[in-house]
Scaffold this motif. Sequence first.
Motif, PDB file in Angstrom:
ATOM      1  N   SER A   1     -46.954   1.783   3.670  1.00  0.00           N
ATOM      2  CA  SER A   1     -46.348   0.818   4.594  1.00  0.00           C
ATOM      3  C   SER A   1     -47.366  -0.233   5.007  1.00  0.00           C
ATOM      4  CB  SER A   1     -45.832   1.537   5.846  1.00  0.00           C
ATOM      5  OG  SER A   1     -44.828   2.460   5.511  1.00  0.00           O
TER       6      SER A   1
ATOM      7  N   GLY B   1     -47.381  -4.257   4.179  1.00  0.00           N
ATOM      8  CA  GLY B   1     -47.175  -5.148   5.310  1.00  0.00           C
ATOM      9  C   GLY B   1     -46.011  -4.743   6.187  1.00  0.00           C
ATOM     10  N   LEU B   2     -45.514  -3.504   6.016  1.00  0.00           N
ATOM     11  CA  LEU B   2     -44.364  -3.068   6.807  1.00  0.00           C
ATOM     12  C   LEU B   2     -44.724  -2.788   8.253  1.00  0.00           C
ATOM     13  CD1 LEU B   2     -42.804  -0.538   4.267  1.00  0.00           C
ATOM     14  CD2 LEU B   2     -41.996  -2.825   4.806  1.00  0.00           C
TER      15      LEU B   2
ATOM     16  N   ARG C   1     -38.014  -3.134   8.039  1.00  0.00           N
ATOM     17  CA  ARG C   1     -39.124  -3.565   7.199  1.00  0.00           C
ATOM     18  C   ARG C   1     -40.078  -4.484   7.951  1.00  0.00           C
ATOM     19  NH1 ARG C   1     -35.358  -2.796   2.701  1.00  0.00           N
ATOM     20  NH2 ARG C   1     -36.465  -1.569   1.175  1.00  0.00           N
TER      21      ARG C   1
END
Lengths: 218, 218
Positions: free
Chosen positions: A47, A51-52, A79
């Motif tokens: 993640s 870039g989540l 997201r």
Amino acid sequence: MPTVSSEELATAAGVNSAKLRKDFSYLGSYGTRGVGYDVEYLVYQISRELGLTQDWPVVIVGIGNLGAALANYGGFASRGFRVAALIDADPAMAGKPVAGLPVRHTDELESIISDNGVSIGVIATPAGAAQQVCDRLVAAGVTSILNFAPTVLSVPEGVDVRKVDLSIELQILAFHEQRKAGEENAPSPVPPRSGAAVRAASENRKGPDGDVPAVMPA
Amino acid sequence: MPTVSSEELATAAGVNSAKLRKDFSYLGSYGTRGVGYDVEYLVYQISRELGLTQDWPVVIVGIGNLGAALANYGGFASRGFRVAALIDADPAMAGKPVAGLPVRHTDELESIISDNGVSIGVIATPAGAAQQVCDRLVAAGVTSILNFAPTVLSVPEGVDVRKVDLSIELQILAFHEQRKAGEENAPSPVPPRSGAAVRAASENRKGPDGDVPAVMPA
DNA sequence: GTCTGTGAATACATTCACAGCC
DNA sequence: GGCTGTGAATGTATTCACAGAC
């Protein structure tokens, strides 16, 4: 399920387990030999890499059917995307709530971008307005643009554009459908080609001036 | 412009001219040495190979914002697609015109498919309804499905499914955006990896049970 | 001279297979 | 014993470079 093996993940994803392990190894050594990968830790690492875990404010410009569909789309929040504002050029739309947010007029575009630190913009306007909107977004500081309008946008160096053409996916299905139909009777007159051509059609390749394969007639 | 060289096309597409020639060569020898490719003939050959010259009736199921946006999308007709019918489960929608077509009720799904010889269906329903709609489409004879609902559909062997997740494209932009931001100050702590990871994220790969990379958390 | 079509060469991706760690 | 991480081997895609057609 506290841990998972590369074999289990690979089967679920439909790939070879060695490929999965090698891909994971590019992110670091997050597994334990003899045990597998700690699920929670792995999810966090992936993640983070994708870039989540960051908050990405986005604006959607052009609140027609598509813009409204995007605004209502549930998959964004999970997201890390946050719809900072919906923007439309039609004064009659201004203030109307869509997906719980009031539509703002295009006049406010620049201030919305800078007030919210927006770096990603979504264009869902008609083709004719897209380049102009794009220019304003870029001038206001946006450096990534997702374009749903059926036009190739030109942007300065350093700005990323991805174009989504809703008919291309249909095109790909029709291509395979055609081959299915062809195989029923006669074998295709064209020799079976490598997968390259098929795959090229489905990739979102990015050339210097856009990402539409030049060989595809409009 | 009656003819075009591989070099011109390659530059326009942002690829190497040798690749372009080799790709074209898989379709046959449609060029002339010392001259180039006859534009009209080339367009026809590629169109035919891609299935653009055929008529593809499609149905769109689920006429919410997204379904309406698809129905209004202009790019379909030029690629050989013809919207045979718009179908929605809401009786209140039945008969209402969208994009010039009256919305039909789900009850008519089977007869619409068979009457029009539809082999491609588009699902733009909420997630909860998607599998059920999919099953009915397949039972009625549809063999290719474009799925906009945020669910993985299971289909029998021989049926193609492509899933369009509108947030994945944003995801890809955010990924690059993150890297841009990271490069400004410190060089990334992770060694520059091969393009594989990035590309895998953007491909519409197809595993045995769907096409969502298993490593992407929902 | 120009430009295609394609073998040969190179680069890249995937898979094998196993040493090393738990 | 089980499973990761990764060099080595294999397979595939791209590019080079040039013979041959115009």
